[in-house]
Design a protein around this motif. Structure first.
Motif, PDB file in Angstrom:
ATOM      1  N   LEU A   1       0.820  -1.213   0.000  1.00  0.00           N
ATOM      2  CA  LEU A   1       0.000   0.000   0.000  1.00  0.00           C
ATOM      3  C   LEU A   1       0.857   1.268   0.000  1.00  0.00           C
ATOM      4  N   GLY A   2       2.144   1.100   0.125  1.00  0.00           N
ATOM      5  CA  GLY A   2       3.023   2.263   0.074  1.00  0.00           C
ATOM      6  C   GLY A   2       3.269   2.930   1.407  1.00  0.00           C
ATOM      7  N   CYS A   3       2.842   2.327   2.488  1.00  0.00           N
ATOM      8  CA  CYS A   3       3.076   2.920   3.814  1.00  0.00           C
ATOM      9  C   CYS A   3       4.570   2.991   4.083  1.00  0.00           C
TER      10      CYS A   3
ATOM     11  N   HIS B   1       6.969   5.564   6.007  1.00  0.00           N
ATOM     12  CA  HIS B   1       7.267   5.159   7.388  1.00  0.00           C
ATOM     13  C   HIS B   1       8.475   4.252   7.507  1.00  0.00           C
TER      14      HIS B   1
ATOM     15  N   PRO C   1       6.635   9.578  11.211  1.00  0.00           N
ATOM     16  CA  PRO C   1       7.078   8.967  12.478  1.00  0.00           C
ATOM     17  C   PRO C   1       7.394   7.476  12.296  1.00  0.00           C
TER      18      PRO C   1
ATOM     19  N   TYR D   1      -6.566   4.269  17.821  1.00  0.00           N
ATOM     20  CA  TYR D   1      -5.702   5.345  17.347  1.00  0.00           C
ATOM     21  C   TYR D   1      -5.034   4.961  16.018  1.00  0.00           C
ATOM     22  N   ILE D   2      -4.551   3.730  15.944  1.00  0.00           N
ATOM     23  CA  ILE D   2      -3.866   3.308  14.723  1.00  0.00           C
ATOM     24  C   ILE D   2      -4.852   3.296  13.557  1.00  0.00           C
TER      25      ILE D   2
ATOM     26  N   SER E   1      -5.629   6.772  12.537  1.00  0.00           N
ATOM     27  CA  SER E   1      -4.478   7.391  11.872  1.00  0.00           C
ATOM     28  C   SER E   1      -4.454   7.030  10.391  1.00  0.00           C
ATOM     29  N   ILE E   2      -4.940   5.842  10.075  1.00  0.00           N
ATOM     30  CA  ILE E   2      -4.911   5.379   8.686  1.00  0.00           C
ATOM     31  C   ILE E   2      -6.102   5.932   7.893  1.00  0.00           C
TER      32      ILE E   2
ATOM     33  N   GLU F   1      -6.008  13.362  14.042  1.00  0.00           N
ATOM     34  CA  GLU F   1      -5.023  13.339  15.114  1.00  0.00           C
ATOM     35  C   GLU F   1      -3.628  13.306  14.478  1.00  0.00           C
TER      36      GLU F   1
ATOM     37  N   TYR G   1       5.282  16.487  13.233  1.00  0.00           N
ATOM     38  CA  TYR G   1       5.338  15.935  11.883  1.00  0.00           C
ATOM     39  C   TYR G   1       4.406  16.707  10.958  1.00  0.00           C
TER      40      TYR G   1
ATOM     41  N   ASP H   1       1.522  17.400   8.285  1.00  0.00           N
ATOM     42  CA  ASP H   1       0.207  16.774   8.131  1.00  0.00           C
ATOM     43  C   ASP H   1       0.033  16.336   6.670  1.00  0.00           C
ATOM     44  N   ILE H   2       0.836  15.384   6.235  1.00  0.00           N
ATOM     45  CA  ILE H   2       0.802  15.029   4.816  1.00  0.00           C
ATOM     46  C   ILE H   2       0.350  13.601   4.557  1.00  0.00           C
ATOM     47  N   MET H   3       0.002  12.883   5.613  1.00  0.00           N
ATOM     48  CA  MET H   3      -0.389  11.491   5.367  1.00  0.00           C
ATOM     49  C   MET H   3      -1.739  11.449   4.660  1.00  0.00           C
TER      50      MET H   3
ATOM     51  N   PHE I   1      -6.613   6.690   3.837  1.00  0.00           N
ATOM     52  CA  PHE I   1      -6.826   5.439   3.117  1.00  0.00           C
ATOM     53  C   PHE I   1      -8.267   4.952   3.263  1.00  0.00           C
TER      54      PHE I   1
HETATM   55  C1  HEC Z   1       2.955  10.322   2.230  1.00  0.00           C
HETATM   56  C2  HEC Z   1       3.614   9.684   3.324  1.00  0.00           C
HETATM   57  C3  HEC Z   1       2.798   8.688   4.171  1.00  0.00           C
HETATM   58  C4  HEC Z   1       2.192   7.551   3.743  1.00  0.00           C
HETATM   59  C5  HEC Z   1       2.091   6.976   2.332  1.00  0.00           C
HETATM   60  C6  HEC Z   1       1.641   6.939   4.936  1.00  0.00           C
HETATM   61  N1  HEC Z   1       1.885   7.715   6.032  1.00  0.00           N
HETATM   62 FE1  HEC Z   1       1.348   7.313   7.934  1.00  0.00          FE
HETATM   63  N2  HEC Z   1       2.010   9.131   8.520  1.00  0.00           N
HETATM   64  C7  HEC Z   1       2.724  10.028   7.707  1.00  0.00           C
HETATM   65  C8  HEC Z   1       3.015  11.213   8.485  1.00  0.00           C
HETATM   66  C9  HEC Z   1       3.776  12.437   7.987  1.00  0.00           C
HETATM   67  C10 HEC Z   1       2.484  11.006   9.782  1.00  0.00           C
HETATM   68  C11 HEC Z   1       2.562  11.970  10.970  1.00  0.00           C
HETATM   69  C12 HEC Z   1       1.462  13.001  10.859  1.00  0.00           C
HETATM   70  C13 HEC Z   1       0.120  12.457  11.197  1.00  0.00           C
HETATM   71  O1  HEC Z   1      -0.042  11.912  12.290  1.00  0.00           O
HETATM   72  O2  HEC Z   1      -0.778  12.542  10.354  1.00  0.00           O
HETATM   73  C14 HEC Z   1       1.859   9.683   9.765  1.00  0.00           C
HETATM   74  C15 HEC Z   1       1.255   9.085  10.860  1.00  0.00           C
HETATM   75  C16 HEC Z   1       0.884   7.760  10.913  1.00  0.00           C
HETATM   76  C17 HEC Z   1       0.472   7.062  12.101  1.00  0.00           C
HETATM   77  C18 HEC Z   1       0.422   7.660  13.488  1.00  0.00           C
HETATM   78  C19 HEC Z   1       1.845   7.544  14.007  1.00  0.00           C
HETATM   79  C20 HEC Z   1       2.168   8.256  15.281  1.00  0.00           C
HETATM   80  O3  HEC Z   1       3.338   8.204  15.650  1.00  0.00           O
HETATM   81  O4  HEC Z   1       1.287   8.856  15.886  1.00  0.00           O
HETATM   82  C21 HEC Z   1       0.218   5.768  11.744  1.00  0.00           C
HETATM   83  C22 HEC Z   1      -0.238   4.636  12.661  1.00  0.00           C
HETATM   84  C23 HEC Z   1       0.423   5.675  10.334  1.00  0.00           C
HETATM   85  N3  HEC Z   1       0.829   6.896   9.860  1.00  0.00           N
HETATM   86  C24 HEC Z   1       0.238   4.520   9.597  1.00  0.00           C
HETATM   87  C25 HEC Z   1       0.316   4.476   8.201  1.00  0.00           C
HETATM   88  C26 HEC Z   1      -0.075   3.334   7.406  1.00  0.00           C
HETATM   89  C27 HEC Z   1      -0.579   2.021   7.969  1.00  0.00           C
HETATM   90  C28 HEC Z   1       0.089   3.698   6.108  1.00  0.00           C
HETATM   91  C29 HEC Z   1      -0.250   2.872   4.875  1.00  0.00           C
HETATM   92  C30 HEC Z   1      -1.603   2.370   4.789  1.00  0.00           C
HETATM   93  C31 HEC Z   1       0.618   5.037   6.087  1.00  0.00           C
HETATM   94  N4  HEC Z   1       0.734   5.485   7.372  1.00  0.00           N
HETATM   95  C32 HEC Z   1       0.941   5.726   4.948  1.00  0.00           C
HETATM   96  C33 HEC Z   1       3.034   9.839   6.399  1.00  0.00           C
HETATM   97  C34 HEC Z   1       2.595   8.800   5.588  1.00  0.00           C
END
Ligand code: HEC
Ligand SMILES: [Cu+2]
Length: 320
Positions: free
Chosen positions: A225-227, A231, A240, A264-265, A268-269, A275, A280, A282-284, A287
């Motif tokens: 999925l590109g996470c 990450h 993070p 929370y997890i 976050s997705i 949250e 960090y 705010d670019i996530m 999904f």
């Molecule tokens: C474009 C880059 C990017 C992608 C792709 C991405 N993330 Fe993130 N993610 C981030 C960033 C930046 C943060 C921190 C900011 C926020 O909380 O939104 C974050 C935060 C999170 C957190 C909270 C972590 C914390 O320390 O609080 C989780 C859990 C997480 N991502 C899971 C995932 C999963 C699972 C996927 C894939 C399905 C994913 N992310 C895809 C950039 C990304």
């Protein structure tokens, strides 16, 4: 097909206590009902039209009766409320060593995923004598997870995780029902819970076509999925690290501190904007709508598994 009886078997750790509570309430409200009916009929007869009963009793008010019955009913019903609240709180505080099983409800079936990757539909195998913690979610509408023999019932609401724990105290097969009208075939949303001796349960798990485990499947999704592009180690953006995340407090950009649990997890997705981790960008991307409930469960299991093998230094250095 599970049969619904008025007084189902007592096969779960809460069953005896729930029954006593129910029986106690039934008894107290029953006695109150009969006392009221008795007085009602008595006064109807006594003060019927034309009877010569004394009607002017204004001088005879008995305060000890008034205070007595008010005080007694207050104490009795507050005691029941405290008893029920105590049971309720215990239901939501699973012991740390509880076995975890994910349950996904869907029109019209119950799907369970064990941490070893074993899956089952409309069946739930559990060991006796060991606390089991269920993490439940719904793929579509509101369902309600109901095991009468364990005296547990809990709504399963789309968009969030609901957790609940119990311990089977008796081996056997018990009915599993949906107790919330959830569409045409709601009444057919039936399954069974098989409570087994721990030995038999282990053997059953081994005999299932498993996988390398939920967390392993989650790891594969995490990559596909590109996470991992963000990450993972060597990610191109500042995201993070997820090692040591689960179970730990996370400072958020808005100043709040939340505990990184399954909810929370998951949020976050699906709702990354809600949250944002402090420090960090705010670019996530969200999904939401792209990952099925069953896959979310795998990803959550994977992120949880990262908690245990995190080097201690990383756990402390989450906030930049
Ligand atoms: C474009 C880059 C990017 C992608 C792709 C991405 N993330 Fe993130 N993610 C981030 C960033 C930046 C943060 C921190 C900011 C926020 O909380 O939104 C974050 C935060 C999170 C957190 C909270 C972590 C914390 O320390 O609080 C989780 C859990 C997480 N991502 C899971 C995932 C999963 C699972 C996927 C894939 C399905 C994913 N992310 C895809 C950039 C990304
Ligand atoms: Cu249902």
């Amino acid at each position: 097909m599970p049969s619904v009886t008025f007084w189902p078997e007592q096969a779960g750790s809460y069953a005896v206590e729930v029954d006593w509570l129910f029986f106690g309430l039934l008894l107290v409200t029953g006695l109150t009902f009969f006392l009221l009916m008795f007085l009602l009929v008595r006064f109807m007869v006594r003060y019927r039209e034309g009877s010569r009963a004394e009607r002017d009793l204004s001088g005879e008010k008995g305060w000890h009766w008034e205070i007595g019955w008010t005080g007694a009913s207050l104490v009795i019903f507050v005691a029941f409320a405290a008893w029920g609240a105590n049971l309720f709180f215990r239901l939501y505080q699973p012991p740390a060593d509880a076995l975890e099983i994910f349950v996904v409800a869907k029109q019209w079936m119950w799907k369970a995923q064990h941490s070893g990757g074993q899956r089952e539909i409309d069946e739930l195998h559990v060991p006796v004598g060991r606390p089991v913690r269920l993490v439940m979610s719904s793929e579509d509408v509101i369902h309600s997870f109901f095991i009468p023999a364990f005296r547990i019932k809990h709504d399963v609401v789309p968009g969030r995780y609901e957790t609940l724990w119990f311990e089977a105290v008796k081996t056997g097969t018990f009915g599993l029902l949906c107790a919330e009208y959830c569409g045409t075939l709601h009444s057919g949303m039936l399954g069974r819970v098989v409570a087994m001796e721990p030995r038999d349960f282990a053997a059953w798990l081994d005999a299932q076509p498993g996988s390398d485990g939920l967390a392993q499947e989650g790891a594969a999704l995490f990559r596909s999925l590109g996470c991992s592009g963000c990450h993972g180690p060597g990610g191109t953006v500042r995201a993070p690290p997820l090692q040591g995340l689960y179970g730990h407090p996370v400072p958020l950009a808005d100043g709040r501190v939340v505990t990184a649990d399954e909810r929370y997890i998951r949020d976050s997705i699906l709702l990354p904007k809600a949250e944002v981790a402090a420090g960090y960008p705010d670019i996530m991307p969200s999904f939401a709508g792209q990952i099925r409930e069953e896959d979310l469960v795998r990803i959550v299991a994977y992120i949880k598994s990262l908690a245990s093998d995190a080097p201690p230094s990383q756990v402390g250095s989450r906030t930049p």
